[in-house]
Design an enzyme around this catalytic site. Structure first.
Site, PDB file in Angstrom:
ATOM      1  N   ASP A 116      13.655  48.910 -11.768  1.00 23.56           N
ATOM      2  CA  ASP A 116      12.740  48.361 -12.760  1.00 23.56           C
ATOM      3  C   ASP A 116      11.328  48.228 -12.191  1.00 23.56           C
ATOM      4  O   ASP A 116      11.130  48.214 -10.968  1.00 23.56           O
ATOM      5  CB  ASP A 116      13.223  46.983 -13.223  1.00 23.56           C
ATOM      6  CG  ASP A 116      14.532  47.055 -13.988  1.00 23.56           C
ATOM      7  OD1 ASP A 116      14.852  48.134 -14.516  1.00 23.56           O
ATOM      8  OD2 ASP A 116      15.236  46.026 -14.049  1.00 23.56           O
ATOM      9  N   TYR A 117      10.376  48.082 -13.086  1.00 24.57           N
ATOM     10  CA  TYR A 117       8.958  47.961 -12.723  1.00 24.57           C
ATOM     11  C   TYR A 117       8.733  46.908 -11.639  1.00 24.57           C
ATOM     12  O   TYR A 117       8.016  47.144 -10.667  1.00 24.57           O
ATOM     13  CB  TYR A 117       8.161  47.604 -13.982  1.00 24.57           C
ATOM     14  CG  TYR A 117       6.661  47.540 -13.798  1.00 24.57           C
ATOM     15  CD1 TYR A 117       5.908  48.697 -13.641  1.00 24.57           C
ATOM     16  CD2 TYR A 117       6.001  46.317 -13.801  1.00 24.57           C
ATOM     17  CE1 TYR A 117       4.528  48.642 -13.492  1.00 24.57           C
ATOM     18  CE2 TYR A 117       4.614  46.246 -13.651  1.00 24.57           C
ATOM     19  CZ  TYR A 117       3.884  47.422 -13.494  1.00 24.57           C
ATOM     20  OH  TYR A 117       2.518  47.354 -13.334  1.00 24.57           O
TER      21      TYR A 117
END
Length: 255
Positions: A116-117
């Site tokens: 994820d980011y």
């Protein structure tokens, strides 16, 4: 008399194209269905074609190079970076960093799974679409290990119950090994090893236990560990280790 029959020996074309780094086998099968793959000028309509090599094969009209030996790279992904090639919003992606982090001869590589980011840590990249797909499949059971810093109250006994899996909002998460690291206060580190890698699995499981995750790092994927690899840097995994891992992958990690 000419023989227009397709070869019946060799490897399936999707497997060869995956090994050549075109895409994963599943993506290649979709490309064939879309009429984007041809052999000696004839558009293919089935992924069942078997070949000894990729001579005469084109994708989107362009010749495909020969299948390469599998290469695997370990990249320490920083937080605040997308695991994608392009972001329409202009946010930083892993490829912005990889341009300088990878060796010049790395060629096209694909991330194994995603982070994820805001998740950091070990991201593996390979030129072999077949290996990528096998590593990502939950059925293969490749272990992924994370360290999560979470705010809230939890006991080791609660974490031990995750070994049986847990269902959250109708989604079943399989066996998870979780250990509460020593420390005090309500901000605690938890190490978790899972074998499915479903979307946002670590965060969702810990939030289900009433915890707020404020930092998440992946430290291991299969036999590979991040060690002291600096953030934003990449290193190539030794060929012997890659070949040994491929043999283990073929046997399956689940016991």
């Amino acid at each position: 008399m000419s023989d227009n029959r397709l070869p019946e020996e060799g490897d399936r074309i999707a497997k060869l194209l995956a090994r050549a780094g075109v895409a994963s086998r599943r993506e290649i099968e979709r490309m064939i269905a879309e009429g984007r793959v041809a052999l000696n000028g004839k558009v293919l309509d089935t992924p069942a074609v078997k070949l000894d090599n990729l001579n005469g094969v084109t994708v989107d009209g362009k010749p495909v190079g020969k299948a390469q030996e599998t290469r695997l790279f370990a990249f320490h992904k920083p937080a605040g970076m997308l695991t994608t090639e392009y972001d329409p919003k202009g946010r930083t992606t892993i490829y912005d960093a990889l341009r300088n982090a990878l060796p010049k001869d790395a060629g096209r590589v694909m991330p194994v799974g995603r982070l994820d980011y805001n998740t950091e840590g070990l991201l593996l990249l390979t030129n072999d679409g077949e290996v990528k797909r096998a590593m990502e499949l939950p059925a293969t059971g490749v272990p992924r290990t994370y360290r999560a810093r979470a705010f809230g109250d939890v006991t080791q006994a609660q974490l031990d119950e995750l070994i049986e899996g847990v269902e959250i909002d109708g989604i079943r998460y399989g066996q998870i090994e979780a250990n509460l690291e020593r420390g005090s206060g309500r901000n605690r580190w938890i190490e978790m090893t899972l074998r499915e890698g479903k979307n946002r699995e670590v965060r969702r499981v810990l939030e289900h236990l009433g915890l707020e995750v404020n930092r998440l790092l992946r430290i291991g994927y299969g036999p590979f560990h991040i060690g002291d690899l600096p953030r934003g840097r990449a290193t190539e995994i030794k060929r012997g280790d890659v070949e040994a891992f491929k043999r283990e992958l073929a046997r399956g990690f689940r016991k």
